[in-house]
Design an enzyme around this catalytic site. Structure first.
Site, short mmCIF file in Angstrom:
data_model
loop_
_atom_site.label_atom_id
_atom_site.label_comp_id
_atom_site.label_asym_id
_atom_site.label_seq_id
_atom_site.Cartn_x
_atom_site.Cartn_y
_atom_site.Cartn_z
N ASP A 69 0.78 -1.27 0.15
CA ASP A 69 -0.03 0.10 0.03
C ASP A 69 1.00 1.32 0.06
OD1 ASP A 69 -2.36 -1.37 0.16
OD2 ASP A 69 -2.20 -1.38 2.38
N ASP A 127 -7.39 -1.37 -4.33
CA ASP A 127 -8.29 -1.12 -3.37
C ASP A 127 -9.30 -0.18 -4.04
OD1 ASP A 127 -7.19 -2.84 -1.46
OD2 ASP A 127 -5.98 -1.17 -0.74
#
Length: 226
Positions: A140, A159
């Protein structure tokens, strides 16, 4: 003469009666491939440029690029059970493949394509990244309003694609758009509303006839008046 549609079937949107599934499925696959490609590239660049450095501040602090590895879901949920996320991902992909058999709607193709791209992007991390097969940590790198994810969990392109696809699917369901290109629920609601309104008016007429002795608009009202 063409056969009448079966009772309860949806009303096709203009131009959808003979629509094939080739175009929606093509859109689904292309959009999924695009989302996956962008996700893989951004993760690769994040590992090259953000490793061992402070978060990069963008847009006056509205966005930060901050590299992290997540073993769980959002807010690190389930981080001690990483193995379960690949199983969920495979189940979601199987469910979408089953639904795509009746896919005739371009908006639904866009929604499902985003979901597929997002799911596969993070599934690749779970399978191939450290610390091992099917327990890998997801890369991330996007944080909003705080460099360390204290306002909102740090996320990635996969995401974002997944969330956008799910929100679009919810919107399509609420507006009555079906995967086969029909809009049956909205029509059913309008018909049900019309019938309820007729019954309410008949009831009012009957009550008026019963209390005043004057004939109403319905057969029941005339009987009471007699």
């Amino acid at each position: 003469m063409s056969a009448a549609p079966p009772a309860g079937s949806g009303t096709a949107e203009p131009g959808t009666t003979t629509r094939s599934r080739r175009r929606p499925v093509t859109i689904l696959l292309c959009l999924a491939a695009f989302a996956l490609t962008v996700d893989v590239l951004t993760k690769h660049l994040a590992l090259l440029e953000l490793s061992d450095r402070e978060p990069v501040r963008l847009l006056g602090g509205a966005v930060y690029l901050s590299l992290t590895r997540n073993s769980g879901a959002a807010w690190s949920l389930g981080r001690d059970h990483t193995w379960i996320f690949p199983l969920i991902a495979v189940g979601v992909l199987g469910w979408i493949a089953w639904m795509a058999r009746a896919l005739r709607s371009v908006p639904w193709a866009i929604s499902l394509g985003l979901v597929v791209g997002g799911v596969v992007g993070n599934l690749i991390d779970r399978i191939f990244r450290a610390p091992g097969w099917f327990v890998g940590h997801v890369v991330d790198m996007i944080s909003v309003f705080d460099p360390y994810g204290r306002v909102f969990p740090i996320f990635n392109v996969a995401d974002s694609a997944l969330v956008c696809g799910v929100l679009l699917a919810v919107g399509l369901e609420f507006t009555g758009r079906q995967r086969d290109g029909t809009r049956a629920p909205a029509d059913d609601h309008r018909r049900a509303g019309g019938k309820d309104g007729d019954r309410a008016r008949d009831g009012d007429a009957a009550r008026q006839a019963a209390t005043t002795g004057e004939p109403g608009d319905t057969d029941g009202g005339r009987r009471d008046g007699a």
